[in-house]
Design an enzyme around this catalytic site. Structure first.
Site, PDB file in Angstrom:
ATOM      1  N   LYS A 161       0.833  -1.203   0.000  1.00 60.37           N
ATOM      2  CA  LYS A 161       0.000   0.000   0.000  1.00 60.37           C
ATOM      3  C   LYS A 161       0.867   1.251   0.000  1.00 60.37           C
ATOM      4  O   LYS A 161       0.611   2.204  -0.734  1.00 60.37           O
ATOM      5  CB  LYS A 161      -0.888  -0.061   1.251  1.00 60.37           C
ATOM      6  CG  LYS A 161      -1.454   1.213   1.738  1.00 60.37           C
ATOM      7  CD  LYS A 161      -2.269   0.994   2.994  1.00 60.37           C
ATOM      8  CE  LYS A 161      -1.536   1.286   4.279  1.00 60.37           C
ATOM      9  NZ  LYS A 161      -1.230   2.692   4.522  1.00 60.37           N
ATOM     10  N   ASN A 162       1.913   1.245   0.809  1.00 56.82           N
ATOM     11  CA  ASN A 162       2.722   2.454   0.955  1.00 56.82           C
ATOM     12  C   ASN A 162       3.591   2.746  -0.273  1.00 56.82           C
ATOM     13  O   ASN A 162       4.197   3.800  -0.356  1.00 56.82           O
ATOM     14  CB  ASN A 162       3.592   2.366   2.220  1.00 56.82           C
ATOM     15  CG  ASN A 162       2.740   2.473   3.470  1.00 56.82           C
ATOM     16  OD1 ASN A 162       1.540   2.742   3.395  1.00 56.82           O
ATOM     17  ND2 ASN A 162       3.362   2.256   4.629  1.00 56.82           N
TER      18      ASN A 162
ATOM     19  N   ARG B 160       1.454  14.442  13.833  1.00 56.42           N
ATOM     20  CA  ARG B 160       2.055  14.124  12.535  1.00 56.42           C
ATOM     21  C   ARG B 160       2.238  15.415  11.745  1.00 56.42           C
ATOM     22  O   ARG B 160       1.422  15.764  10.898  1.00 56.42           O
ATOM     23  CB  ARG B 160       1.199  13.092  11.792  1.00 56.42           C
ATOM     24  CG  ARG B 160       1.004  11.828  12.610  1.00 56.42           C
ATOM     25  CD  ARG B 160       0.424  10.708  11.803  1.00 56.42           C
ATOM     26  NE  ARG B 160       1.466   9.989  11.104  1.00 56.42           N
ATOM     27  CZ  ARG B 160       1.250   8.883  10.416  1.00 56.42           C
ATOM     28  NH1 ARG B 160       0.059   8.393  10.322  1.00 56.42           N
ATOM     29  NH2 ARG B 160       2.236   8.267   9.808  1.00 56.42           N
TER      30      ARG B 160
ATOM     31  N   CYS C 168      -3.815   7.918  10.235  1.00 54.50           N
ATOM     32  CA  CYS C 168      -3.966   7.108  11.446  1.00 54.50           C
ATOM     33  C   CYS C 168      -3.847   7.999  12.670  1.00 54.50           C
ATOM     34  O   CYS C 168      -3.081   8.948  12.679  1.00 54.50           O
ATOM     35  CB  CYS C 168      -2.873   6.060  11.524  1.00 54.50           C
ATOM     36  SG  CYS C 168      -2.969   4.841  10.252  1.00 54.50           S
TER      37      CYS C 168
ATOM     38  N   ASP D 202       5.559   0.073  12.019  1.00 57.76           N
ATOM     39  CA  ASP D 202       4.278  -0.526  11.650  1.00 57.76           C
ATOM     40  C   ASP D 202       4.140  -1.975  12.132  1.00 57.76           C
ATOM     41  O   ASP D 202       3.049  -2.536  12.078  1.00 57.76           O
ATOM     42  CB  ASP D 202       4.073  -0.474  10.123  1.00 57.76           C
ATOM     43  CG  ASP D 202       3.748   0.931   9.651  1.00 57.76           C
ATOM     44  OD1 ASP D 202       3.479   1.804  10.490  1.00 57.76           O
ATOM     45  OD2 ASP D 202       3.769   1.162   8.426  1.00 57.76           O
TER      46      ASP D 202
ATOM     47  N   ARG E 206      -8.261  -0.461   5.993  1.00 54.55           N
ATOM     48  CA  ARG E 206      -7.389   0.487   5.284  1.00 54.55           C
ATOM     49  C   ARG E 206      -6.141  -0.210   4.740  1.00 54.55           C
ATOM     50  O   ARG E 206      -5.557   0.237   3.762  1.00 54.55           O
ATOM     51  CB  ARG E 206      -6.964   1.622   6.223  1.00 54.55           C
ATOM     52  CG  ARG E 206      -8.084   2.604   6.525  1.00 54.55           C
ATOM     53  CD  ARG E 206      -7.589   3.766   7.336  1.00 54.55           C
ATOM     54  NE  ARG E 206      -6.442   4.401   6.699  1.00 54.55           N
ATOM     55  CZ  ARG E 206      -5.792   5.437   7.181  1.00 54.55           C
ATOM     56  NH1 ARG E 206      -6.187   5.976   8.319  1.00 54.55           N
ATOM     57  NH2 ARG E 206      -4.764   5.945   6.555  1.00 54.55           N
TER      58      ARG E 206
HETATM   59  C1  UD1 Z   1       5.058   6.339   6.400  1.00 53.13           C
HETATM   60  C2  UD1 Z   1       4.146   5.148   6.293  1.00 53.13           C
HETATM   61  C3  UD1 Z   1       3.736   4.667   7.670  1.00 53.13           C
HETATM   62  C4  UD1 Z   1       4.980   4.390   8.511  1.00 53.13           C
HETATM   63  C5  UD1 Z   1       5.902   5.599   8.507  1.00 53.13           C
HETATM   64  C6  UD1 Z   1       7.217   5.339   9.212  1.00 53.13           C
HETATM   65  C7  UD1 Z   1       2.944   5.618   4.256  1.00 53.13           C
HETATM   66  C8  UD1 Z   1       1.621   5.932   3.631  1.00 53.13           C
HETATM   67  N1  UD1 Z   1       2.952   5.555   5.581  1.00 53.13           N
HETATM   68  O1  UD1 Z   1       4.321   7.367   7.043  1.00 53.13           O
HETATM   69  O2  UD1 Z   1       2.984   3.470   7.502  1.00 53.13           O
HETATM   70  O3  UD1 Z   1       4.560   4.158   9.842  1.00 53.13           O
HETATM   71  O4  UD1 Z   1       6.214   5.975   7.166  1.00 53.13           O
HETATM   72  O5  UD1 Z   1       7.856   4.234   8.661  1.00 53.13           O
HETATM   73  O6  UD1 Z   1       3.918   5.380   3.583  1.00 53.13           O
HETATM   74  N2  UD1 Z   1       7.745  14.138  10.585  1.00 53.13           N
HETATM   75  C9  UD1 Z   1       7.992  15.449  10.918  1.00 53.13           C
HETATM   76  N3  UD1 Z   1       7.739  16.408   9.983  1.00 53.13           N
HETATM   77  C10 UD1 Z   1       7.264  16.126   8.739  1.00 53.13           C
HETATM   78  C11 UD1 Z   1       7.043  14.768   8.406  1.00 53.13           C
HETATM   79  C12 UD1 Z   1       7.291  13.791   9.352  1.00 53.13           C
HETATM   80  O7  UD1 Z   1       8.409  15.755  12.033  1.00 53.13           O
HETATM   81  O8  UD1 Z   1       7.061  17.048   7.951  1.00 53.13           O
HETATM   82  C13 UD1 Z   1       7.989  13.087  11.599  1.00 53.13           C
HETATM   83  C14 UD1 Z   1       6.741  12.286  11.971  1.00 53.13           C
HETATM   84  O9  UD1 Z   1       5.954  12.977  12.916  1.00 53.13           O
HETATM   85  C15 UD1 Z   1       7.370  11.031  12.524  1.00 53.13           C
HETATM   86  C16 UD1 Z   1       8.619  10.848  11.649  1.00 53.13           C
HETATM   87  O10 UD1 Z   1       8.856  12.111  11.043  1.00 53.13           O
HETATM   88  O11 UD1 Z   1       7.760  11.219  13.853  1.00 53.13           O
HETATM   89  C17 UD1 Z   1       8.496   9.797  10.588  1.00 53.13           C
HETATM   90  O12 UD1 Z   1       7.309  10.017   9.849  1.00 53.13           O
HETATM   91  P1  UD1 Z   1       7.218   9.693   8.298  1.00 53.13           P
HETATM   92  O13 UD1 Z   1       8.363   8.814   7.923  1.00 53.13           O
HETATM   93  O14 UD1 Z   1       7.041  10.957   7.552  1.00 53.13           O
HETATM   94  O15 UD1 Z   1       5.893   8.859   8.190  1.00 53.13           O
HETATM   95  P2  UD1 Z   1       4.860   8.847   7.006  1.00 53.13           P
HETATM   96  O16 UD1 Z   1       5.545   9.102   5.709  1.00 53.13           O
HETATM   97  O17 UD1 Z   1       3.689   9.692   7.359  1.00 53.13           O
END
Ligand code: UD1
Length: 442
Positions: free
Chosen positions: A31-32, A133, A128, A324, A421
């Site tokens: 999915k990701n 986030r 989620c 995850d 989901r």
């Molecule tokens: C993706 C995955 C999710 C997985 C996560 C971490 C998808 C759709 N989802 O989520 O399943 O749990 O990677 O492996 O691919 N952060 C910031 N600022 C930002 C963006 C992120 O501080 O602008 C922080 C987040 O709060 C978190 C960390 O970075 O603490 C990692 O998040 P991130 O890798 O961005 O997760 P997702 O891409 O949302």
């Protein structure tokens, strides 16, 4: 099609610790990865074909968002799991507020939209319910590429007067979403963009390699530094289909389920080379896992295994142990003999499901929002009175389903729409393995 009825429940008959499930599961596309390829379709000058796209509700939501922007999205029913997207008909740059709030991954659309249409409007993203986030990495990245960010009434308006400009961005935190979104934005930019401190998840490489096969110039794929030489606005041209890699999180979830509930479980169509952190941990704990090129077999047939605890495991960016799989792992640890500690380093608030395991009798102490200690083994039992079990997010939902299968009695799991989901018709897959799981529609 999946129901998104938020009242759907699973009613699960526990196996009372018997490891009787048997059979095989075929792992769907990640999915990701597919979600990001769907967003990347906006960078192309005509239709693109994506294969092995899972049919879960997150994919359906992004499909609807793309259609509302004006794109044409069609899905062929099995066997190819093929989705065709033509973004040339996009006539809106406002990402649907309600849909986007419900799915954080929709924020990845902003990179391709900004790169192609020079503007995009979107709401503060949801997704989620797993703690704060933020999207600061995306916004500051766009600004460094020359865009202007304006926020009003919880909607971000981002625009740029000509092409985005190449620059050097060093992420202050490793982020999967920011890495792939800024990478996609940079593909059409003017000049060279260097992204430092990137996430290295295989799903990012999956998309990057396809973009390169279609005219993008991304180097450093799979490393922490990506260098993207922009096309200066020239759209990509699809030379081949995108083929979604197998979902390593789904495969890992079923591996844990197999360790706890199955006599023998074969996990077909997976990428064991993407799953070393989980196969290593489970093997060290005593699991009998046969690792083949594109499948895994887990067996409990010879003698009952008493799993060893895992003294200290922390979630990390790839290739570390994935956040995850943190919740299914905690369910696993409730069945290990001794004390284990799990540290969540990626997200805040990802231990909400612990209260549900505790209701079932699990001995888990939460030290703070990032650390739990699990004491095992514990026989899990029905919850008392009107207490209800909940799926708190996609993966925690799966963790509670495993716990219910392990337990003694009948269990009702609420919020099944969150499980939907990420997992296609989970009740049917489990049924084929011999489990008794019924979806109750309310
Ligand atoms: C993706 C995955 C999710 C997985 C996560 C971490 C998808 C759709 N989802 O989520 O399943 O749990 O990677 O492996 O691919 N952060 C910031 N600022 C930002 C963006 C992120 O501080 O602008 C922080 C987040 O709060 C978190 C960390 O970075 O603490 C990692 O998040 P991130 O890798 O961005 O997760 P997702 O891409 O949302």
């Amino acid at each position: 099609m999946y129901t998104k009825d938020q009242k759907d429940q699973f009613v699960i008959q526990g196996l009372a610790g018997a490891r009787t499930l048997k059979g095989s599961v075929t792992i769907n596309g990640a999915k990701n990865s597919a979600l990001k390829a769907m967003a990347a379709a906006i960078l192309f000058d005509g239709p693109v074909t994506l294969e092995n796209v899972p049919d879960n509700s997150d994919i359906q939501t992004l499909t609807t968002i793309l259609k509302k922007l004006g794109a044409s999205v069609t899905r062929e029913s099995k066997p190819g799991q093929t989705v065709t997207i033509d973004s040339t008909s996009i006539d809106s740059t406002h990402i649907d507020d309600d849909l986007a709030k419900g799915m954080r991954a929709s924020v990845v659309l902003t990179g391709p939209m900004l790169a192609r249409y020079k503007k995009v409007a979107f709401p503060a993203p949801g997704g989620c319910v797993i703690g704060a986030r933020p999207i600061d990495l995306f916004l500051s990245g766009y600004e460094m590429m020359g865009a202007t960010v304006d926020e009003h009434d919880c909607v971000y308006d981002i625009s740029v007067t000509s092409e985005l400009g190449g620059t050097t961005i060093t992420f202050k935190k490793i982020s999967v979403g920011a890495t792939e979104t800024l990478m996609m934005a940079a593909v059409l930019a003017q000049g060279t963009t260097v992204l430092n401190n990137c996430a290295r998840e295989p799903e990012i490489a999956n998309v990057a390699e396809w973009l390169n096969a279609s005219g993008a110039h991304i180097s450093g794929i799979g490393t922490a530094t990506l260098t993207i030489v922009g096309t200066g606005g020239k759209l990509l041209s699809a030379k081949k289909s995108f083929v979604t890699i197998p979902d390593r999180i789904t495969a890992g979830s079923f591996l844990i389920l197999g360790a706890l509930c199955a006599e023998e479980l074969t996990i077909e169509n997976c990428r064991p080379d993407h799953m070393e952190s989980i196969t290593t941990l489970l093997t060290e704990s005593g699991a009998d896992i046969e690792i083949k090129k594109d499948s895994l077999v887990i067996r409990n047939s010879s003698k009952p295994v008493v799993y060893k605890p895992i003294t200290r495991v922390q979630t990390l960016e790839y290739p570390g142990f994935p956040t995850d799989l943190q919740s299914p792992l905690v369910t696993f640890l409730t069945q290990c003999s001794g004390q284990s500690t799990v540290i969540e380093t990626i997200f805040e608030g990802r231990f909400k499901y612990v209260q549900d395991l505790q209701k079932m009798g699990a001995q888990i102490t939460q030290h703070n929002s990032h650390e739990v200690m699990v004491e095992g083994p514990t026989a899990l039992h029905e919850v008392e009175g009107s207490q209800q079990l909940m799926a708190h997010d996609i993966r925690a939902g799966f963790a509670i389903v495993i716990a219910a299968l392990l337990g003694k009695g009948t269990f009702t799991v609420n919020n099944v729409h969150l499980i939907d989901r990420g997992y296609e018709k989970l009740e049917e897959t489990l049924g084929r393995l011999g489990a008794r799981v019924v979806r109750v529609k309310k």
